[in-house]
Design a protein around this motif. Structure first.
Motif, short mmCIF file in Angstrom:
data_model
loop_
_atom_site.label_atom_id
_atom_site.label_comp_id
_atom_site.label_asym_id
_atom_site.label_seq_id
_atom_site.Cartn_x
_atom_site.Cartn_y
_atom_site.Cartn_z
N GLY A 1 6.33 -8.82 -2.33
CA GLY A 1 7.39 -7.61 -1.36
C GLY A 1 9.21 -7.73 -1.34
O GLY A 1 9.53 -9.06 -2.09
N GLY B 1 12.53 -2.28 7.99
CA GLY B 1 12.04 -0.91 7.27
C GLY B 1 10.49 -1.48 5.79
O GLY B 1 11.00 -2.84 5.92
N LEU B 2 10.19 -0.96 5.47
CA LEU B 2 9.39 -1.36 4.89
C LEU B 2 8.84 -0.61 3.04
O LEU B 2 9.00 0.85 3.09
CB LEU B 2 7.83 -1.65 5.12
N ALA B 3 9.58 -0.55 1.97
CA ALA B 3 9.24 0.51 0.78
C ALA B 3 7.74 0.48 0.56
O ALA B 3 8.11 1.25 0.06
CB ALA B 3 10.49 -0.69 0.26
N ASN B 4 7.03 -0.57 0.33
CA ASN B 4 5.42 -0.39 0.16
C ASN B 4 4.92 -0.29 1.04
O ASN B 4 3.68 -0.82 0.76
CB ASN B 4 5.56 -1.41 -1.14
N ILE B 5 4.83 0.77 1.50
CA ILE B 5 4.05 0.88 2.45
C ILE B 5 2.85 1.24 1.68
O ILE B 5 1.71 1.10 1.95
CB ILE B 5 4.31 2.05 3.64
N SER B 6 2.66 2.05 0.79
CA SER B 6 1.75 3.16 0.46
C SER B 6 0.17 1.91 0.19
O SER B 6 -0.54 1.81 -0.07
CB SER B 6 1.90 3.55 -0.32
N MET B 7 1.09 0.21 -0.84
CA MET B 7 0.46 -0.36 -1.22
C MET B 7 -0.92 -1.32 0.03
O MET B 7 -1.75 -2.09 0.12
CB MET B 7 0.92 -0.87 -1.91
N VAL C 1 -2.24 0.62 1.12
CA VAL C 1 -3.37 1.93 1.44
C VAL C 1 -3.79 1.48 -0.05
O VAL C 1 -4.97 1.34 0.04
CB VAL C 1 -2.91 3.01 2.38
N THR C 2 -3.46 1.12 -0.81
CA THR C 2 -3.94 1.40 -2.02
C THR C 2 -4.47 0.11 -3.10
O THR C 2 -4.87 0.12 -3.93
CB THR C 2 -2.80 2.25 -3.49
N VAL D 1 3.20 1.16 13.51
CA VAL D 1 2.07 1.08 12.64
C VAL D 1 3.01 2.03 11.16
O VAL D 1 3.08 2.38 11.13
CB VAL D 1 1.10 2.15 12.73
N THR D 2 3.52 0.55 10.44
CA THR D 2 4.62 0.76 9.37
C THR D 2 3.57 0.89 8.32
O THR D 2 4.03 1.91 7.46
CB THR D 2 5.76 0.11 9.46
N ALA D 3 2.50 0.40 8.39
CA ALA D 3 1.54 -0.44 7.08
C ALA D 3 0.48 -0.25 8.34
O ALA D 3 -0.16 -1.55 8.71
CB ALA D 3 1.62 -1.29 6.23
N PRO D 4 -0.52 0.35 7.75
CA PRO D 4 -1.92 0.59 8.21
C PRO D 4 -2.72 -1.16 7.76
O PRO D 4 -2.78 -1.39 6.61
CB PRO D 4 -2.90 1.48 7.90
N ALA E 1 14.26 3.73 3.84
CA ALA E 1 13.03 2.74 3.72
C ALA E 1 13.16 0.83 3.62
O ALA E 1 12.35 0.14 4.39
CB ALA E 1 12.20 2.64 2.45
N HIS E 2 14.30 0.93 3.77
CA HIS E 2 14.43 -0.56 3.92
C HIS E 2 15.57 -0.93 3.95
O HIS E 2 15.97 -0.73 2.63
CB HIS E 2 13.73 -1.39 2.35
N ASP F 1 9.49 5.49 2.70
CA ASP F 1 8.47 4.47 1.87
C ASP F 1 9.12 4.54 0.76
O ASP F 1 9.71 6.19 0.38
CB ASP F 1 7.74 5.03 2.12
N GLU F 2 9.10 4.11 -0.48
CA GLU F 2 9.39 3.84 -1.85
C GLU F 2 8.29 5.30 -1.89
O GLU F 2 9.06 6.32 -2.52
CB GLU F 2 7.93 3.43 -2.55
N SER G 1 -1.21 8.01 -0.07
CA SER G 1 -1.27 7.27 0.57
C SER G 1 -0.18 6.36 1.95
O SER G 1 -0.57 5.33 2.25
CB SER G 1 -0.90 6.02 -0.85
N ASP H 1 2.80 5.17 11.30
CA ASP H 1 3.27 6.25 12.13
C ASP H 1 5.05 6.93 11.21
O ASP H 1 5.48 7.36 12.46
CB ASP H 1 4.38 5.27 13.06
#
Lengths: 306, 254, 306, 254
Positions: free
Chosen positions: B26, B128-134, B136-137, B160-163, C90-91, C118-119, C140, C145
């Protein structure tokens, strides 16, 4: 310090890294009835023809074949040899050389299940896989008869959608790779990268192996990164009679010979297609190259590109 | 042999990475990047390291501090675009993803966005966070934080930015997430795990020279009490490779 | 024959072809209140910093700013100068150099509408545009939130979806282009190609113009084809204080100076941020390059890459 | 100056292409490719030519017969993947797309798939079509056929591989398709248009040396009767550029 490695990180890493180079037979092991096999390239260019011949030598049958949106020689050959149960295709032809005789015949005799496709339904289906979706919208397929005849496009409430396609194996041909599976197409990569991304297993035949240092010198030339690739099979002229972009031209003379054999009526002075299979398919790659004209012919095909 | 907190963390994180895996780094990721390069040169030569800029398997002369520095591209093996990374993630190919956080909670949920109650301006606005989806994936998530304090390690993240494991137990799975989520959290003080069935943070091992009380004080939620096993200290081989090959200029020492 | 051209097709075509090279001011004309502007690059690399300064010099305000998934300096500068009404991001950070002070302050003071991204929501939104869809699934994003706080992700019956994003203009920085708009990134192209594909207008600043023959010698290096590009602005060191991959390093000293100015409390010995704007923004590019240290400093940044 | 049918068609098609447009070529596309390269060197220097293989603005030494021959890449300006082409299409950037057909009907619908009734094996199996979607997404469609016969030019295609004006009138728009559809069809005998409001094929102009009766006989559906305007013959400049620059080896002449 005791723990300091004596070589650079790179050398150590390279030393310890798993090579993905293997023989064609090992790479293709397990491909058989019901395998959904994606074959790369486009028309009669960059096609893993030697790999297709190897599959036929191994007696493969019952394949579910997904062709790159425009396909040609290898599709026709596989169908002619009776290896294909279901065909997902957008296009099969030999361009200006003619239609695909065995594909046409099998279709007209209803010997083959054909799932009508289009670039959009193939890519949409692959993209659905890449993006973790059950299907992908392809709104531009509206008002075609594919909607009535093809299972590779469904009409949802919001328009046509392509169901996810996840090939069991992609078999591709490129010009170069290193032994870690970093692949370089010297012309069109076309659909190959997306096949590689979407497939459970990826086999790439290459005309030549290059060093990892060559790959690292021009990382922008890597068209498929090593982590997507399971097997690299060095096989000079592995695309013949198709072309390998940047290295050698397609062999138009051989393709015409194939078309004559594949288009001949059954039993016409002995089955011409069966003879083609005997003469050009049921033999190893070195013998094949010899039979199609050997070094003289191959040099001529190189020349056409140079 | 002495070492910095960040060197220690890089070594401990490297031990979590397995040969043959595909991992994504990241932002502000000197520690995970160093860990991955270290793992490549020790036990995981077939680890694929993907930088957030798209450089694959870089071969840097030293540890560049910006994860998307152009110099990571010189001598890498392939260059992916943002779309390649998106696909790589959504397609479930990533084995692990490393995350830090402005807040991390007991269940490994990550907040990089904001603190304070919803509907009000943020008390603190994070990057903030660019790769949130990761989160989950990727097959598993590896957490790290150089700032082990009650402000960072909170009972429940404000956002919760990323779970992570959400509210623990089977909640992650019940939200429809099939991947394993946070498996470890590495700080200068300890290595944490998220054991079944509760998936709440517990101390897996206490780092060398750290008193248990310091961990308890620095953590804003209850932990199962000591005694805890001891973290195996960095070996000479680990530190040697880290300094001689990965971090030649001592970025992690400074 | 009367009609035979005396030059080759290429020379004729090149002769007659429209050049897309223009001045920064012409290229940026029309960008103003409510423009959805996508800014390329990633963190503080490959960012069109000189173009951003030109916009600020022109007194731009009320922008809807879509940042490449990780953004930095230029986002903070635009926000600090009061030019941004709505931020899709996103950032925003300076990585190891610290947080983005003006972004943070504006957010904490609620002076800015922030659409959390987000990306996946940015790319999903752009892909929706590319694929002619109203929105694109981003499964995903489940359980975050963002689902409660961001308009850039909606929960449909089948999971989260990103609504289509179609920037009015993309402003990008790359290392090289020819005058027909064929762009070459020498490091990461990252989000720039997809910004170019999805945007109604595309402006690219480049450190140097190259000949069309250079582009044609290595077509695989073209990262954005000319037909996507509306304006090419040659602007050496146009990314400074950000890096331009392969050519020069980011100017960490200048970025620290910026961070100090942007992070200083209001009225602290005269407004440090206003002073930064006066000293480094409200002046032309040549004067700017001189002020940040001129040739000596720029050479040093080149050196760091070499 | 004499010329072949295919040279004539390339010249006539080139006249349809406008400066600044983006056009995509299909398979077996010597004629459209030659037309586009010719237009580039005459009135449309800013025309963008995209080969089906992804080569952008190729600069061939001669006309390669296979549209995806590797030699189209030597000296081109950019290389797109299948995904780039997909996006280019779906995003509505294409100004025109050229199509031939196994069958073409009055309303410009295209059949490249099969003849014969549904639910039976095809009487004739065509090659299929890879770029169907561009018939919907490209701003206009340009049709061509070297085989002007009643077998090709039929009242109604047996299978709609790609939609033209469907059953004419407003049917295309009513199917939800916003683009203009077929605007022209070029054959060795004539140039056809699809005028408002019916969008049925009519003769725009009769090619040099062709008797109207030949067109009527060769077309499997009714046409508004002659007299028809005459097609302007290829000029010396057009043929000169075609032969000296685009098709130096005379592929279209043979």
């Amino acid at each position: 310090m005791a723990g300091v490695p004596r070589t650079s990180a790179v050398e150590r890493a390279t030393d310890g890294r798993l090579s993905k180079v293997m023989t064609l037979d090992s790479a293709l092991a397990g491909i058989g009835a019901d395998t959904l096999i994606a074959v790369g390239g486009l028309w009669y260019h960059n096609r893993p023809a030697a790999a297709i011949r190897a599959l036929l030598r191994g007696g493969v049958s019952g394949l579910r074949l997904l062709t790159s949106p425009p396909s040609s020689f290898d599709t026709d050959l596989l169908i002619g040899a009776g290896a294909v149960r279901t065909l997902y295709t957008a296009h099969v032809s030999f361009e200006h050389l003619g239609l695909a005789p065995r594909f046409r015949r099998a279709a007209e005799r209803a010997e083959l299940e054909i799932i009508e496709c289009d670039e959009a339904t193939v890519l949409g289906g692959l993209m659905a896989t890449l993006e973790g979706l059950p299907d992908h919208p392809v709104p531009s397929l509206v008002a075609t008869d594919l909607l009535r005849t093809s299972t590779q496009v469904r009409t949802g409430t919001d328009g046509p959608r392509a169901p996810a396609l996840r090939p069991d194996v992609a078999v591709l041909h490129a010009q170069e790779a290193d032994r870690f599976g970093n692949v370089r197409h010297l012309g069109a990569a076309f659909c190959d990268p997306v096949f590689a991304k979407a497939s459970a297993r990826v086999v790439v035949t290459v005309d030549r192996l290059v060093g990892n240092d060559v790959v690292r010198a021009e990382p922008w030339r890597t068209t498929i990164p090593g982590y997507l690739v399971d097997a690299v099979v060095p096989l000079p002229y592995g695309a013949h009679p198709c072309s390998s972009h940047g290295l050698y031209c397609h062999d138009e003379e051989h393709l015409r010979h194939y078309l004559a054999a594949a288009g001949a009526p059954d039993g016409d002075g002995g089955d011409a297609f069966a003879r083609y299979l005997r003469e050009f398919v049921h033999l190893d790659h070195a013998t094949y190259l010899d039979r199609i004209g050997g070094t003289a012919r191959l040099d001529a095909l190189d020349e056409e590109v140079a | 042999m002495s070492y910095s907190d960040r060197e220690l963390m890089a070594v401990l994180l490297a031990r979590q990475l397995r040969n043959g895996e595909i991992g994504m780094m990241g932002a502000s990721s000197e520690i995970p990047v160093a860990a991955a390069l270290l793992a490549q040169c020790l036990h995981a030569p077939d680890l694929t390291v993907i930088m957030p800029s798209g450089a694959v398997n870089p071969r840097p002369g030293r540890l560049y501090r910006s994860s998307s520095d152009g110099r990571w591209f010189t001598g890498c093996e392939a260059i992916g675009t943002a779309y390649d990374l998106f696909e790589l993630s959504e397609n479930g190919r990533l084995d692990f993803m490393c995350y830090g956080g402005v807040q991390l909670d007991r269940f490994g949920n990550i907040n990089l966005t904001r603190t304070g109650p919803f509907g009000e301006p943020p008390r603190f606005r994070g990057p903030g966070l660019a790769n949130i989806s990761m989160a989950v994936t990727a097959k598993r998530t590896l957490l790290f934080s150089t700032a082990h304090s009650p402000r960072t390690f909170v009972e429940r993240v404000d956002y919760v930015t990323a779970p992570g494991h959400l509210s623990g137990g089977t909640q992650r799975r019940r939200a429809g997430i099939a991947t394993a989520g946070p498996q470890v959290c590495i700080t200068p003080l300890a290595v944490f795990g998220f054991p079944e069935p509760e998936h709440a943070m517990t101390v897996s091992s206490l780092n060398p020279g750290i008193e248990p009380g310091r961990v308890l004080d620095a953590t804003g939620f209850a932990l199962p009490p000591p005694p805890w096993p001891a973290t195996e200290p960095p070996t000479g081989e680990e530190l040697g490779a880290l300094r001689a090959v990965v971090d030649r200029t001592g970025v992690l020492r400074s």
